[in-house]
Design a protein around this motif. Structure first.
Motif: not given
Length: 474
Positions: A21, A25-26, A29-30, A230, A233-234, A306, A309-310, A313
């Motif tokens: 993560s 970053s988002t 991973t997204g 993104s 990703g979240l 994460g 940045n997460f 969530s």
């Protein structure tokens, strides 16, 4: 063994998710989560429900090597044909759908999962209850993939490398399944096969598995098409955390289907009902614990897994956590229907829920974004539970009559209050402390209260431990 496997599925993401993560970053991973979700749809089509049907049909004949060999060979031939057709359709989609063709490399890498999943005959080893082998093999490949991840995933541009390592971690061990298969099964070109005999009983399993699988990934796939990488990703962090908690809650239930199918044919029906009741009680108390931990410690969980940045969530995780108890009950009632030969009913329920899931997601995601996807997850599980309660009301009435829901609910409510109070005292501390203090407070108080109220499962474990300790001293 399945609890050990589940523990590894919990421990390894605790190591990999925080690292990945922060590196990818988002967006990274997204992108990978979206590709994996799309591939999972095609994998479901390739499997044709054999991942569930194969467990039941092989479990029934597992004591007869010739019948077992014939059954496995027939199912394997069906899978070979279906996988070939599905893979061609997948390649056409990659080169024609904009959301996929924009990153062909990622989607082609992820496509290996189609073959590894369908040719891995995981259902066979579940049917013969080779959980020791399944566990050791999975842990070994996870360790290898963990090392590869730390070596090769170094920057945001390495998300395709991460996708390749994920494919290896999840499906690479299936190659060993094929190599080891001859230890249990005799393949022969001279054997007279009857593939058609599987088509009719497979039909319900195919509809059920495809619909249920599509339902479980509907939120991620629809979010990928309606939102941004993104946002995916979240949400994938929310989905992974919820799935980890669900895996722990469902660790016992996962091994029940072969045993329930075996007991269903036993004249002594008491063993079947007792096993179902034990599972119901365990799922109730463990899912309530999982909900409490995810809700009380949502922020530190997100920060640990994460990073800042997460933080988007946190609220979706609290909402999605509520679905744990509904997911657990859905699995239990589905296993009862399948073991009882009523898979047609469950396949209808799965189709209904897929349509409902699409409607929930299409309506809620444009309005609430990531939070809308989490809301749809919980609403879908709740809806499916309501439908299954109606279908299995006789079984449910018997379970409720024998269950100890009052004791479990009382213990959970008091432990939630204790956990919330402890959370207040560590506000402003580091993420690890904010996670450990309320979690341990809730867990210890919950266990003690269940023991003091005489709850069946916890009291049984405690009595077993005492007997062993006293026996060793004696």
């Amino acid at each position: 063994m399945n609890m050990l496997l589940t523990s590894s599925q919990f421990v390894f993401p605790l190591i990999t998710v925080p690292y990945v993560s922060r590196i990818l970053s988002t967006y990274g991973t997204g992108a990978v989560a979206f590709a994996q979700s799309v591939v999972s749809y095609f994998s479901l089509l390739a499997l044709l429900g054999i991942s569930t049907y194969g467990v039941r049909v092989c479990a029934v004949v597992r004591d007869n090597r010739e019948k077992l060999s014939c059954t496995v060979q027939e199912l394997f031939m069906i899978l070979l044909l279906s996988s070939s057709v599905v893979y061609i359709l997948y390649l056409i989609s990659v080169f024609s759908i904009p959301q996929m063709s924009n990153d062909k490399g990622l989607f082609l890498i992820s496509s290996a999962s189609i073959w590894l999943g369908s040719m891995g005959v995981e259902w066979f080893y579940q049917a013969i209850e080779q959980y020791g082998y399944i566990t050791m093999r999975n842990i070994a490949f996870k360790l290898i993939s963990l090392v590869l991840m730390f070596i090769f995933v170094k920057s945001q541009g390495d998300y395709r490398v991460y996708a390749l390592i994920t494919v290896f971690a999840n499906g690479g061990s299936n190659v060993l399944n094929l190599l080891r298969l001859r230890k249990f099964v005799d393949f022969s070109f001279k054997r007279k096969l009857c593939i058609r005999r599987h088509f009719k009983p497979m039909r319900s399993f195919m509809v059920m598995t495809i619909a249920n699988g599509m339902f479980s990934q509907a939120d991620l796939v629809i979010l990928g098409f309606l939102g941004t990488p993104s946002m995916v990703g979240l949400y994938q962090l929310v989905a992974k955390t919820k799935n980890l908690a669900y895996s722990v809650v469902n660790s016992v239930s996962n091994v029940m289907l072969p045993r329930l199918s075996y007991y269903k044919g036993d004249p002594n029906k008491k063993r079947y009902s007792t096993l179902l009741f034990k599972n119901f009680n365990f799922l109730t108390l463990s899912s309530l614990a999982g909900i409490g931990i995810c809700v009380l410690a949502a922020k530190p969980i997100v920060l640990i897994l994460g990073g800042e940045n997460f933080l988007g969530s946190v609220v979706p995780l609290k909402i999605a956590a509520i679905s744990l108890i509904f997911s657990a009950y859905n699995t239990l009632l589905a296993q009862d229907l399948i073991a009882s030969g009523k898979e047609t009913y469950f396949s209808i329920v799965c189709c209904m829920n897929l349509v409902i899931a699409i409607a929930y997601n299409v309506f809620l995601i444009p309005i609430f974004g990531v939070t809308g996807a989490a809301m749809s997850m919980t609403l879908c599980e709740l809806t499916q539970t309501g439908i299954l309660f109606l279908v299995s009301r006789k079984v449910l009435a018997e379970l409720l009559k024998r269950s100890q829901l009052g004791r479990i609910a009382f213990s959970a409510a008091i432990s939630y209050v204790i956990g919330a109070v402890s959370e207040h005292f560590v506000a402003g501390s580091g993420a690890i402390i904010q996670f450990l203090v309320p979690t341990l407070s809730l867990g210890v108080s919950y266990g003690l209260l269940l023991l003091l109220t005489g709850e069946y499962f916890v009291s049984g474990i405690f009595a077993s431990v005492i007997r062993r300790v006293m026996g060793e001293r004696g």
